[in-house]
Design a protein around this motif. Structure first.
Motif, short mmCIF file in Angstrom:
data_model
loop_
_atom_site.label_atom_id
_atom_site.label_comp_id
_atom_site.label_asym_id
_atom_site.label_seq_id
_atom_site.Cartn_x
_atom_site.Cartn_y
_atom_site.Cartn_z
N LYS A 1 0.69 -1.30 -0.03
CA LYS A 1 -0.06 0.33 -0.01
C LYS A 1 0.84 1.22 0.33
CE LYS A 1 -4.35 -1.90 2.16
NZ LYS A 1 -5.37 -1.53 3.11
N ASN A 2 2.26 1.13 0.26
CA ASN A 2 3.12 2.20 0.11
C ASN A 2 3.42 2.47 -1.20
OD1 ASN A 2 3.01 2.46 3.05
ND2 ASN A 2 4.68 0.71 3.14
N TYR A 3 3.16 2.13 -2.03
CA TYR A 3 3.37 2.29 -3.60
C TYR A 3 2.27 2.45 -4.53
CZ TYR A 3 7.63 0.37 -1.67
OH TYR A 3 9.10 0.13 -0.79
N LEU A 4 2.51 2.93 -5.51
CA LEU A 4 1.63 3.03 -6.43
C LEU A 4 1.49 1.91 -7.61
CD1 LEU A 4 -0.49 4.69 -8.25
CD2 LEU A 4 1.12 5.92 -9.29
N ILE A 5 0.37 1.23 -7.49
CA ILE A 5 0.42 -0.17 -8.19
C ILE A 5 -0.83 -0.09 -9.46
CG2 ILE A 5 -0.12 -2.53 -8.11
CD1 ILE A 5 0.32 -2.04 -4.84
N ALA A 6 -0.19 -0.35 -10.54
CA ALA A 6 -1.05 -0.67 -11.65
C ALA A 6 -1.71 -1.86 -12.04
CB ALA A 6 -0.35 -0.13 -13.15
N VAL A 7 -2.97 -2.08 -12.16
CA VAL A 7 -3.62 -3.32 -12.41
C VAL A 7 -4.68 -3.06 -13.58
CG1 VAL A 7 -3.51 -4.15 -9.99
CG2 VAL A 7 -5.51 -2.58 -10.69
N GLU B 1 -10.10 -6.30 -8.47
CA GLU B 1 -11.25 -6.37 -7.63
C GLU B 1 -10.56 -6.62 -6.28
OE1 GLU B 1 -13.29 -9.68 -9.18
OE2 GLU B 1 -13.87 -8.37 -10.96
N TYR B 2 -9.78 -7.64 -5.98
CA TYR B 2 -8.89 -7.70 -4.75
C TYR B 2 -8.42 -6.67 -4.12
CZ TYR B 2 -6.18 -10.71 -1.46
OH TYR B 2 -5.61 -10.86 -0.24
N LEU B 3 -7.31 -6.04 -4.80
CA LEU B 3 -6.85 -4.92 -4.12
C LEU B 3 -7.83 -3.93 -3.72
CD1 LEU B 3 -3.56 -4.58 -6.43
CD2 LEU B 3 -3.94 -5.83 -4.23
N LEU B 4 -8.89 -3.53 -4.49
CA LEU B 4 -9.72 -2.57 -3.99
C LEU B 4 -10.53 -3.19 -2.73
CD1 LEU B 4 -11.65 -1.78 -7.64
CD2 LEU B 4 -10.41 -0.12 -5.91
N PHE C 1 -7.04 -0.62 -1.09
CA PHE C 1 -6.19 0.07 -2.11
C PHE C 1 -7.27 1.02 -2.85
CE2 PHE C 1 -3.52 -3.49 -1.36
CZ PHE C 1 -2.24 -3.14 -1.56
N GLU C 2 -6.61 2.24 -2.76
CA GLU C 2 -7.63 3.38 -3.51
C GLU C 2 -7.06 3.90 -4.90
OE1 GLU C 2 -8.45 6.52 -0.66
OE2 GLU C 2 -7.71 5.20 0.96
N PRO C 3 -7.95 4.05 -5.80
CA PRO C 3 -7.58 4.46 -7.20
C PRO C 3 -7.11 6.00 -7.03
CG PRO C 3 -9.79 3.49 -7.27
CD PRO C 3 -9.16 3.76 -5.96
N LYS C 4 -6.27 6.25 -7.69
CA LYS C 4 -5.21 7.49 -7.67
C LYS C 4 -4.46 7.99 -6.49
CE LYS C 4 -8.78 10.08 -10.64
NZ LYS C 4 -9.45 11.17 -11.03
N LYS C 5 -4.50 7.00 -5.22
CA LYS C 5 -3.58 7.10 -4.31
C LYS C 5 -2.65 6.15 -4.27
CE LYS C 5 -3.62 7.01 0.91
NZ LYS C 5 -4.37 6.73 1.97
N ASN C 6 -2.86 4.89 -4.50
CA ASN C 6 -1.76 3.75 -4.45
C ASN C 6 -2.41 2.71 -5.50
OD1 ASN C 6 -3.97 2.50 -3.04
ND2 ASN C 6 -2.59 2.59 -0.99
N LEU C 7 -3.61 3.04 -6.25
CA LEU C 7 -4.03 2.12 -7.27
C LEU C 7 -4.34 3.16 -8.49
CD1 LEU C 7 -4.47 -0.88 -7.37
CD2 LEU C 7 -6.78 -0.40 -6.99
#
Length: 257
Positions: free
Chosen positions: A142-148, A156-159, A163-169
Protein backbone atom coordinates in the motif's frame (compact mmCIF):
# COMPACT_ATOMS: atom_id res chain seq x y z
CA UNK A 1 -83.06 -24.25 -42.67
CA UNK A 2 -81.62 -27.52 -41.26
CA UNK A 3 -79.61 -28.03 -44.46
CA UNK A 4 -78.19 -24.50 -44.23
CA UNK A 5 -77.24 -25.07 -40.59
CA UNK A 6 -75.39 -28.30 -41.48
CA UNK A 7 -73.44 -26.53 -44.24
CA UNK A 8 -72.40 -23.73 -41.87
CA UNK A 9 -71.37 -26.28 -39.24
CA UNK A 10 -69.27 -28.18 -41.81
CA UNK A 11 -67.49 -24.98 -42.89
CA UNK A 12 -66.81 -24.11 -39.26
CA UNK A 13 -65.32 -27.56 -38.54
CA UNK A 14 -63.10 -27.36 -41.63
CA UNK A 15 -61.91 -23.90 -40.54
CA UNK A 16 -61.11 -25.16 -37.04
CA UNK A 17 -59.18 -28.16 -38.41
CA UNK A 18 -57.17 -26.03 -40.84
CA UNK A 19 -56.36 -23.50 -38.13
CA UNK A 20 -55.32 -26.28 -35.75
CA UNK A 21 -53.08 -27.83 -38.43
CA UNK A 22 -51.49 -24.47 -39.20
CA UNK A 23 -50.83 -23.90 -35.51
CA UNK A 24 -49.21 -27.34 -35.12
CA UNK A 25 -47.18 -26.80 -38.29
CA UNK A 26 -45.84 -23.53 -36.91
CA UNK A 27 -44.83 -25.26 -33.69
CA UNK A 28 -42.91 -27.90 -35.63
CA UNK A 29 -41.08 -25.25 -37.65
CA UNK A 30 -40.15 -23.33 -34.53
CA UNK A 31 -38.94 -26.51 -32.83
CA UNK A 32 -36.80 -27.49 -35.81
CA UNK A 33 -35.15 -24.10 -36.22
CA UNK A 34 -31.44 -24.08 -35.36
CA UNK A 35 -30.68 -22.19 -32.13
CA UNK A 36 -28.94 -18.83 -32.49
CA UNK A 37 -25.15 -18.83 -32.39
CA UNK A 38 -23.86 -18.66 -28.83
CA UNK A 39 -21.42 -15.85 -28.15
CA UNK A 40 -18.16 -16.63 -26.37
CA UNK A 41 -16.11 -13.62 -25.29
CA UNK A 42 -12.49 -13.27 -24.30
CA UNK A 43 -9.36 -11.14 -24.68
CA UNK A 44 -5.88 -11.70 -26.09
CA UNK A 45 -3.80 -12.74 -23.09
CA UNK A 46 -0.76 -14.95 -23.84
CA UNK A 47 -0.30 -17.82 -23.41
CA UNK A 48 -3.98 -18.53 -22.67
CA UNK A 49 -5.48 -16.69 -25.64
CA UNK A 50 -3.24 -15.87 -28.60
CA UNK A 51 -3.50 -15.29 -32.34
CA UNK A 52 -1.54 -18.11 -33.96
CA UNK A 53 0.51 -18.05 -37.17
CA UNK A 54 -2.62 -18.78 -39.23
CA UNK A 55 -4.43 -15.79 -37.81
CA UNK A 56 -6.74 -18.00 -35.74
CA UNK A 57 -7.44 -17.90 -32.02
CA UNK A 58 -5.45 -20.45 -30.04
CA UNK A 59 -3.67 -20.80 -26.73
CA UNK A 60 -3.67 -22.92 -23.59
CA UNK A 61 -7.24 -22.00 -22.64
CA UNK A 62 -8.69 -21.24 -26.07
CA UNK A 63 -7.83 -24.68 -27.46
CA UNK A 64 -9.68 -26.36 -24.59
CA UNK A 65 -12.73 -24.12 -24.98
CA UNK A 66 -12.96 -24.86 -28.70
CA UNK A 67 -12.68 -28.58 -28.00
CA UNK A 68 -15.44 -28.41 -25.38
CA UNK A 69 -17.89 -26.62 -27.68
CA UNK A 70 -17.08 -28.90 -30.61
CA UNK A 71 -17.54 -32.01 -28.47
CA UNK A 72 -20.87 -30.61 -27.20
CA UNK A 73 -22.09 -29.87 -30.78
CA UNK A 74 -22.89 -26.29 -29.79
CA UNK A 75 -22.80 -23.63 -32.48
CA UNK A 76 -20.75 -20.73 -31.12
CA UNK A 77 -18.87 -17.61 -32.10
CA UNK A 78 -15.81 -16.25 -30.30
CA UNK A 79 -15.47 -12.48 -30.05
CA UNK A 80 -12.36 -10.76 -28.73
CA UNK A 81 -12.84 -7.58 -26.70
CA UNK A 82 -10.90 -5.54 -24.17
CA UNK A 83 -11.26 -7.58 -20.98
CA UNK A 84 -13.42 -5.03 -19.15
CA UNK A 85 -16.01 -5.11 -21.94
CA UNK A 86 -15.97 -8.91 -22.24
CA UNK A 87 -16.49 -9.16 -18.48
CA UNK A 88 -19.40 -6.72 -18.52
CA UNK A 89 -21.12 -8.60 -21.35
CA UNK A 90 -20.90 -11.89 -19.47
CA UNK A 91 -22.13 -10.17 -16.34
CA UNK A 92 -25.26 -8.70 -17.92
CA UNK A 93 -26.28 -10.50 -21.13
CA UNK A 94 -27.97 -13.92 -21.57
CA UNK A 95 -26.23 -16.90 -23.20
CA UNK A 96 -22.76 -15.36 -23.00
CA UNK A 97 -19.74 -17.52 -22.19
CA UNK A 98 -16.42 -16.04 -21.08
CA UNK A 99 -12.86 -17.31 -20.63
CA UNK A 100 -10.32 -17.29 -19.06
CA UNK A 101 -12.08 -16.11 -15.90
CA UNK A 102 -10.39 -16.39 -12.51
CA UNK A 103 -12.74 -17.99 -10.00
CA UNK A 104 -12.77 -16.01 -6.75
CA UNK A 105 -15.08 -15.66 -3.77
CA UNK A 106 -16.21 -12.25 -5.01
CA UNK A 107 -17.26 -13.68 -8.38
CA UNK A 108 -18.72 -16.98 -7.19
CA UNK A 109 -22.38 -15.91 -7.32
CA UNK A 110 -22.02 -13.72 -10.42
CA UNK A 111 -21.49 -16.48 -13.00
CA UNK A 112 -22.16 -20.11 -13.78
CA UNK A 113 -18.84 -21.94 -13.60
CA UNK A 114 -18.65 -24.45 -16.43
CA UNK A 115 -15.15 -25.95 -16.55
CA UNK A 116 -11.67 -25.31 -15.12
CA UNK A 117 -9.09 -24.60 -17.80
CA UNK A 118 -5.71 -23.68 -16.31
CA UNK A 119 -4.14 -22.81 -12.99
CA UNK A 120 -2.57 -19.37 -12.64
CA UNK A 121 -0.63 -17.31 -10.10
CA UNK A 122 0.05 -13.59 -9.78
CA UNK A 123 2.81 -11.46 -8.28
CA UNK A 124 3.81 -7.85 -7.84
CA UNK A 125 6.50 -6.81 -10.34
CA UNK A 126 8.92 -3.91 -10.09
CA UNK A 127 11.37 -2.25 -12.45
CA UNK A 128 14.89 -3.66 -12.15
CA UNK A 129 16.19 -0.11 -11.82
CA UNK A 130 14.18 0.26 -8.59
CA UNK A 131 15.75 -2.25 -6.15
CA UNK A 132 14.75 0.14 -3.36
CA UNK A 133 11.13 -0.99 -3.76
CA UNK A 134 10.62 -3.79 -1.24
CA UNK A 135 7.36 -5.65 -0.56
CA UNK A 136 7.04 -8.42 2.02
CA UNK A 137 3.30 -8.15 2.65
CA UNK A 138 0.14 -6.74 1.12
CA UNK A 139 0.18 -4.04 3.79
CA UNK A 140 3.62 -2.89 2.62
CA UNK A 141 2.38 -2.81 -0.98
CA UNK A 142 0.00 0.00 0.00
CA UNK A 143 3.04 2.29 0.23
CA UNK A 144 3.46 2.19 -3.55
CA UNK A 145 1.46 3.17 -6.62
CA UNK A 146 0.35 -0.08 -8.27
CA UNK A 147 -1.11 -0.56 -11.76
CA UNK A 148 -3.66 -3.31 -12.40
CA UNK A 149 -5.80 -4.25 -15.37
CA UNK A 150 -9.43 -3.10 -15.37
CA UNK A 151 -11.89 -5.94 -14.82
CA UNK A 152 -9.24 -8.37 -13.62
CA UNK A 153 -9.53 -10.22 -10.32
CA UNK A 154 -6.34 -8.51 -9.15
CA UNK A 155 -8.06 -5.11 -9.36
CA UNK A 156 -11.15 -6.39 -7.54
CA UNK A 157 -9.03 -7.96 -4.80
CA UNK A 158 -6.85 -4.92 -4.11
CA UNK A 159 -9.88 -2.64 -4.05
CA UNK A 160 -11.50 -4.94 -1.49
CA UNK A 161 -8.34 -4.72 0.64
CA UNK A 162 -8.62 -0.95 0.76
CA UNK A 163 -6.29 0.12 -2.04
CA UNK A 164 -7.55 3.41 -3.46
CA UNK A 165 -7.59 4.65 -7.08
CA UNK A 166 -5.31 7.65 -7.67
CA UNK A 167 -3.71 7.09 -4.26
CA UNK A 168 -2.01 3.70 -4.49
CA UNK A 169 -3.92 2.09 -7.36
CA UNK A 170 -3.92 2.90 -11.08
CA UNK A 171 -6.31 1.16 -13.49
CA UNK A 172 -5.15 0.23 -17.01
CA UNK A 173 -7.07 -1.38 -19.87
CA UNK A 174 -4.54 -4.04 -20.92
CA UNK A 175 -1.44 -5.86 -19.73
CA UNK A 176 0.88 -4.21 -22.26
CA UNK A 177 0.03 -0.81 -20.83
CA UNK A 178 0.94 -2.07 -17.37
CA UNK A 179 4.51 -2.80 -18.42
CA UNK A 180 4.90 0.52 -20.19
CA UNK A 181 3.68 2.34 -17.10
CA UNK A 182 6.22 0.48 -14.97
CA UNK A 183 9.20 0.85 -17.28
CA UNK A 184 8.56 4.57 -17.79
CA UNK A 185 8.17 5.23 -14.05
CA UNK A 186 4.49 6.14 -14.13
CA UNK A 187 3.85 3.54 -11.41
CA UNK A 188 6.03 1.68 -8.93
CA UNK A 189 4.53 -1.81 -9.11
CA UNK A 190 2.29 -3.83 -11.42
CA UNK A 191 0.43 -7.12 -11.05
CA UNK A 192 1.11 -9.83 -13.65
CA UNK A 193 0.69 -13.59 -13.90
CA UNK A 194 3.85 -15.69 -14.00
CA UNK A 195 2.70 -17.45 -17.18
CA UNK A 196 2.10 -14.15 -18.93
CA UNK A 197 5.57 -13.02 -17.90
CA UNK A 198 7.03 -16.30 -19.21
CA UNK A 199 5.29 -15.71 -22.54
CA UNK A 200 7.04 -12.33 -22.74
CA UNK A 201 10.39 -14.07 -22.37
CA UNK A 202 9.53 -16.45 -25.23
CA UNK A 203 8.42 -13.59 -27.47
CA UNK A 204 11.53 -11.51 -26.70
CA UNK A 205 9.47 -8.60 -25.43
CA UNK A 206 11.41 -5.36 -25.09
CA UNK A 207 10.15 -5.06 -21.51
CA UNK A 208 10.94 -8.50 -20.16
CA UNK A 209 14.55 -7.80 -19.14
CA UNK A 210 13.51 -4.59 -17.38
CA UNK A 211 11.05 -5.95 -14.83
CA UNK A 212 11.08 -8.67 -12.15
CA UNK A 213 8.66 -10.33 -9.69
CA UNK A 214 9.17 -9.46 -6.03
CA UNK A 215 6.15 -10.76 -4.07
CA UNK A 216 3.49 -13.41 -4.84
CA UNK A 217 -0.20 -12.72 -4.22
CA UNK A 218 -1.30 -16.05 -2.76
CA UNK A 219 -5.03 -15.27 -2.85
CA UNK A 220 -4.88 -15.03 -6.65
CA UNK A 221 -3.30 -18.47 -7.10
CA UNK A 222 -6.40 -20.16 -8.49
CA UNK A 223 -7.97 -21.73 -11.58
CA UNK A 224 -9.06 -19.98 -14.73
CA UNK A 225 -12.48 -21.10 -15.94
CA UNK A 226 -14.88 -21.19 -18.81
CA UNK A 227 -17.93 -19.52 -17.25
CA UNK A 228 -21.24 -18.10 -18.41
CA UNK A 229 -23.75 -15.42 -17.53
CA UNK A 230 -26.30 -16.41 -14.90
CA UNK A 231 -29.22 -16.39 -17.35
CA UNK A 232 -27.60 -18.84 -19.75
CA UNK A 233 -29.54 -21.93 -20.84
CA UNK A 234 -29.08 -24.82 -18.41
CA UNK A 235 -29.21 -27.21 -21.35
CA UNK A 236 -26.05 -25.60 -22.76
CA UNK A 237 -24.36 -25.74 -19.36
CA UNK A 238 -25.24 -29.42 -18.91
CA UNK A 239 -23.97 -30.36 -22.37
CA UNK A 240 -20.65 -28.63 -21.71
CA UNK A 241 -20.40 -30.23 -18.26
CA UNK A 242 -20.84 -33.68 -19.80
CA UNK A 243 -18.21 -32.92 -22.44
CA UNK A 244 -15.80 -31.70 -19.79
CA UNK A 245 -16.24 -34.90 -17.76
CA UNK A 246 -15.38 -36.92 -20.85
CA UNK A 247 -12.47 -34.74 -21.98
CA UNK A 248 -10.92 -33.84 -18.60
CA UNK A 249 -8.36 -36.69 -18.65
CA UNK A 250 -6.86 -35.09 -21.78
CA UNK A 251 -6.48 -31.66 -20.17
CA UNK A 252 -3.28 -30.39 -18.60
CA UNK A 253 -4.69 -28.07 -15.94
CA UNK A 254 -1.24 -26.88 -14.89
CA UNK A 255 -0.89 -25.61 -18.47
CA UNK A 256 2.82 -26.29 -18.57
CA UNK A 257 2.73 -28.07 -21.92
Amino acid sequence: MALLFKKELLVLLIFINVDSYASNENKVKTFKQDPPSIQVVSEIYPPYQVINENGDLGGLSADKVKLLFHHSSIDYQVKIYPWARAYQLALTQPNIFIFSLLRTQERESLFQWVAPLCSIEFSFYRSKKRPDIQVNSLAEAKNYLIAVQKGQASAEYLLRLGFEPKKNLSISYNADNLMQMLVYDRVELIVLSSTYFASLIESNSKYVDKIEPIFPIDYLTRNLYLASSLNTSLDLINRLNISYDELAPQFDHDCKK
